[in-house]
Each structure stands twice: as C-alpha cells, then as structure tokens.
Design a protein around this motif. Structure first.
Motif, PDB file in Angstrom:
ATOM      1  N   LEU A  14       0.656  -1.290  -0.474  1.00 23.86           N
ATOM      2  CA  LEU A  14      -0.546   0.336   0.290  1.00 23.86           C
ATOM      3  C   LEU A  14       0.665   1.313   0.635  1.00 23.86           C
ATOM      4  CD1 LEU A  14      -3.152   1.563   0.171  1.00 23.86           C
ATOM      5  CD2 LEU A  14      -2.838   1.028   2.595  1.00 23.86           C
ATOM      6  N   ALA A  15       1.941   1.277   1.241  1.00 21.49           N
ATOM      7  CA  ALA A  15       2.886   2.646   0.856  1.00 21.49           C
ATOM      8  C   ALA A  15       3.424   2.613  -1.058  1.00 21.49           C
ATOM      9  CB  ALA A  15       3.613   2.159   2.064  1.00 21.49           C
ATOM     10  N   ASP A  16       3.861   1.936  -1.214  1.00 11.91           N
ATOM     11  CA  ASP A  16       4.355   2.329  -2.450  1.00 11.91           C
ATOM     12  C   ASP A  16       3.753   2.475  -3.640  1.00 11.91           C
ATOM     13  OD1 ASP A  16       7.055   1.790  -1.606  1.00 11.91           O
ATOM     14  OD2 ASP A  16       6.607  -0.383  -1.671  1.00 11.91           O
ATOM     15  N   ILE A  18       0.958   3.660  -3.280  1.00 15.13           N
ATOM     16  CA  ILE A  18       0.051   5.541  -3.192  1.00 15.13           C
ATOM     17  C   ILE A  18       1.586   6.656  -2.881  1.00 15.13           C
ATOM     18  CG2 ILE A  18      -0.080   7.434  -0.946  1.00 15.13           C
ATOM     19  CD1 ILE A  18      -1.161   4.947   0.543  1.00 15.13           C
ATOM     20  N   ASN A  19       2.750   6.231  -3.238  1.00 14.12           N
ATOM     21  CA  ASN A  19       3.648   6.763  -3.586  1.00 14.12           C
ATOM     22  C   ASN A  19       3.761   7.207  -5.328  1.00 14.12           C
ATOM     23  OD1 ASN A  19       5.248   7.611  -2.057  1.00 14.12           O
ATOM     24  ND2 ASN A  19       6.590   6.114  -1.625  1.00 14.12           N
ATOM     25  N   ARG A  20       3.821   5.428  -5.913  1.00 13.98           N
ATOM     26  CA  ARG A  20       3.465   5.698  -7.450  1.00 13.98           C
ATOM     27  C   ARG A  20       2.436   6.699  -7.447  1.00 13.98           C
ATOM     28  NH1 ARG A  20       4.185  -0.296  -9.554  1.00 13.98           N
ATOM     29  NH2 ARG A  20       3.914   0.974 -11.737  1.00 13.98           N
ATOM     30  N   VAL A  21       1.265   6.789  -7.289  1.00 15.62           N
ATOM     31  CA  VAL A  21       0.181   7.650  -7.429  1.00 15.62           C
ATOM     32  C   VAL A  21       0.822   8.836  -7.208  1.00 15.62           C
ATOM     33  CG1 VAL A  21      -2.241   8.464  -6.914  1.00 15.62           C
ATOM     34  CG2 VAL A  21      -1.976   5.307  -7.223  1.00 15.62           C
ATOM     35  N   VAL A  22       0.912   9.077  -5.918  1.00 20.04           N
ATOM     36  CA  VAL A  22       1.266  10.969  -5.358  1.00 20.04           C
ATOM     37  C   VAL A  22       2.883  11.356  -6.687  1.00 20.04           C
ATOM     38  CG1 VAL A  22       1.989  12.114  -3.380  1.00 20.04           C
ATOM     39  CG2 VAL A  22      -0.130  10.063  -3.379  1.00 20.04           C
ATOM     40  N   ARG A  27      -2.387   5.639 -11.902  1.00 20.51           N
ATOM     41  CA  ARG A  27      -3.425   5.445 -11.283  1.00 20.51           C
ATOM     42  C   ARG A  27      -2.969   3.696 -10.912  1.00 20.51           C
ATOM     43  NH1 ARG A  27      -7.148   8.753 -15.593  1.00 20.51           N
ATOM     44  NH2 ARG A  27      -7.165  11.013 -14.701  1.00 20.51           N
ATOM     45  N   LEU A  40      -6.677   3.925  -6.948  1.00 23.36           N
ATOM     46  CA  LEU A  40      -6.077   4.622  -6.412  1.00 23.36           C
ATOM     47  C   LEU A  40      -5.860   5.828  -7.042  1.00 23.36           C
ATOM     48  CD1 LEU A  40      -4.169   2.951  -4.258  1.00 23.36           C
ATOM     49  CD2 LEU A  40      -5.961   3.474  -3.970  1.00 23.36           C
ATOM     50  N   SER A  42      -5.068  10.259  -7.731  1.00 23.71           N
ATOM     51  CA  SER A  42      -4.475  11.176  -6.985  1.00 23.71           C
ATOM     52  C   SER A  42      -5.909  12.146  -6.294  1.00 23.71           C
ATOM     53  CB  SER A  42      -3.031  12.030  -7.215  1.00 23.71           C
ATOM     54  OG  SER A  42      -3.313  13.120  -8.062  1.00 23.71           O
TER      55      SER A  42
END
Length: 91
Positions: A14-16, A18-22, A27, A40, A42
């Motif tokens: 999940l943390a990775d 989120i980083n890919r998205v932000v 997406r 997911l 941004s």
C-alpha cells in the motif's frame, strides 16, 4: 493506462502504491479475481474528475430551456383509447 494489482498484493504494498499515485502520477486499479474493485488516484485527479462531473451535470440541466404543455395530435387519444386528459394543477 492504469497499473493493475490484486487486492492481496495491494495490501502488502500500500505505501508503495500511494507513492506511485502521488509522485509517479499513475493510477492504480486494485482487482479481485481479475475484476476491477477500486482505483487509487491522486487527490488532484479526484478534484478534476469531480469538477468535470459537475460541469456535465450543469450542461444537462441547462439543456432543458423550457417546459411547455404537451398536447396530442388530433385523433390520437381516440386511436389509442386514451380517455383521460391532463389538467394543470388548479384548473
């Protein structure tokens, strides 16, 4: 194109994700049994999508410019066996 990942793998990463998205402007589509479950995106993407949705709703509402009485063509009520007639409220 969105990156797809199974829900079981998404939990662990999940943390990775989120980083890919932000930071990677990607997406991510989380799948279960190969079917899309959630996406997911941004916060900026979500705001843009919501704004586009509001614009689309406004354009649909704006396309109805007037409401006018609807009347049947002469003889149509008898042809279709319609006995009732619409009356405006208060008439």
């Amino acid at each position: 194109m969105a990156y797809e990942i199974p829900v079981t793998q998404a939990r662990a990463e999940l943390a990775d994700l989120i980083n890919r998205v932000v930071y990677g402007n990607e997406r991510v589509v989380v799948t279960r049994h190969g079917k899309p479950l959630v996406a997911l995106v941004s916060a900026a993407d979500l705001a843009r999508l919501e704004a586009e949705h509001e614009i689309a709703e406004d354009s649909v509402a704006g396309s109805v410019s007037e409401v006018r009485p609807l009347t049947s063509a002469p003889g149509e009520q008898g042809r279709f066996g319609i006995a009732a007639r619409h009356r405006e409220p208060g008439v």
